[in-house]
Design a protein around this motif. Sequence first.
Motif, short mmCIF file in Angstrom:
data_model
loop_
_atom_site.label_atom_id
_atom_site.label_comp_id
_atom_site.label_asym_id
_atom_site.label_seq_id
_atom_site.Cartn_x
_atom_site.Cartn_y
_atom_site.Cartn_z
N PHE A 52 0.83 -1.21 0.00
CA PHE A 52 0.00 0.00 0.00
C PHE A 52 0.86 1.26 0.00
N ALA A 53 1.97 1.23 0.72
CA ALA A 53 2.88 2.38 0.71
C ALA A 53 3.45 2.61 -0.69
N ASN A 54 3.81 1.53 -1.37
CA ASN A 54 4.33 1.66 -2.74
C ASN A 54 3.27 2.21 -3.69
N MET A 55 2.02 1.72 -3.55
CA MET A 55 0.95 2.26 -4.39
C MET A 55 0.74 3.74 -4.07
N GLY A 56 0.83 4.10 -2.79
CA GLY A 56 0.71 5.50 -2.42
C GLY A 56 1.78 6.35 -3.06
N SER A 57 2.99 5.82 -3.11
CA SER A 57 4.10 6.58 -3.73
C SER A 57 3.89 6.77 -5.22
N VAL A 58 3.32 5.77 -5.88
CA VAL A 58 3.01 5.92 -7.31
C VAL A 58 2.03 7.08 -7.51
N HIS A 59 0.98 7.11 -6.69
CA HIS A 59 -0.02 8.18 -6.81
C HIS A 59 0.58 9.53 -6.40
N TYR A 60 1.38 9.52 -5.37
CA TYR A 60 2.02 10.74 -4.89
C TYR A 60 2.88 11.36 -6.00
N LEU A 61 3.71 10.54 -6.62
CA LEU A 61 4.61 11.04 -7.66
C LEU A 61 3.86 11.52 -8.90
N SER A 62 2.64 11.02 -9.10
CA SER A 62 1.84 11.49 -10.23
C SER A 62 0.96 12.68 -9.84
N GLY A 63 1.09 13.14 -8.59
CA GLY A 63 0.35 14.33 -8.15
C GLY A 63 -1.04 14.05 -7.63
N ASN A 64 -1.41 12.79 -7.49
CA ASN A 64 -2.75 12.44 -6.99
C ASN A 64 -2.65 12.23 -5.48
N PHE A 65 -2.63 13.33 -4.74
CA PHE A 65 -2.37 13.29 -3.31
C PHE A 65 -3.53 12.68 -2.52
N HIS A 66 -4.75 12.84 -2.99
CA HIS A 66 -5.89 12.21 -2.30
C HIS A 66 -5.77 10.69 -2.34
N MET B 70 2.40 1.30 13.96
CA MET B 70 3.56 1.88 14.65
C MET B 70 4.71 2.19 13.70
N ASN B 71 4.48 2.10 12.40
CA ASN B 71 5.53 2.33 11.41
C ASN B 71 5.73 3.84 11.21
N CYS B 72 6.85 4.32 11.69
CA CYS B 72 7.13 5.77 11.61
C CYS B 72 7.21 6.27 10.17
N GLN B 73 7.74 5.44 9.28
CA GLN B 73 7.85 5.85 7.89
C GLN B 73 6.48 6.07 7.28
N TRP B 74 5.53 5.19 7.58
CA TRP B 74 4.17 5.36 7.03
C TRP B 74 3.54 6.62 7.61
N MET B 75 3.83 6.94 8.87
CA MET B 75 3.30 8.18 9.46
C MET B 75 3.83 9.40 8.70
N VAL B 76 5.10 9.36 8.35
CA VAL B 76 5.70 10.48 7.61
C VAL B 76 5.07 10.58 6.22
N TYR B 77 4.83 9.44 5.58
CA TYR B 77 4.20 9.46 4.25
C TYR B 77 2.80 10.07 4.33
N VAL B 78 2.02 9.67 5.35
CA VAL B 78 0.68 10.24 5.54
C VAL B 78 0.80 11.74 5.75
N ALA B 79 1.70 12.16 6.62
CA ALA B 79 1.89 13.59 6.89
C ALA B 79 2.26 14.34 5.62
N ASP B 80 3.16 13.78 4.84
CA ASP B 80 3.61 14.44 3.63
C ASP B 80 2.46 14.59 2.63
N ALA B 81 1.62 13.59 2.51
CA ALA B 81 0.47 13.70 1.61
C ALA B 81 -0.49 14.78 2.10
N TYR B 82 -0.72 14.83 3.41
CA TYR B 82 -1.60 15.87 3.96
C TYR B 82 -1.08 17.27 3.67
N LYS B 83 0.23 17.44 3.59
CA LYS B 83 0.80 18.76 3.29
C LYS B 83 0.24 19.35 2.01
#
Length: 87
Positions: free
Chosen positions: A16-30, A45-58
């Motif tokens: 799911f994180a990898n799929m999120g990164s694909v969408h993130y890099l294409s500009g589909n932040f939602h 408890m995965n800190c990296q996933w928390m950072v990814y969520v935070a970054d998308a919310y930005k």
Amino acid sequence: RYLEAAALIEPDSAIFANMGSVHYLSGNFHKALQMYEEALRLEPMNCQWMVYVADAYKFLPDKNGKADFYFNSAIQHADEDIAINPN
């Protein structure tokens, strides 16, 4: 498509994180946020996933305040992890 098929067969936070990164890099932040949140749901408890969520919310002006919450959560959990295992 392959990642989506893999997630249906055996849900895994990294998929799911990898799929999120694909969408993130294409500009589909939602859509990225949805995928990152699913990764975090599977591994809360995965800190990296928390950072990814935070970054998308930005990049979502109507929900920008949530970025700070998730960044701070990641810092808190990382500090706890370091205290448990300083090496």
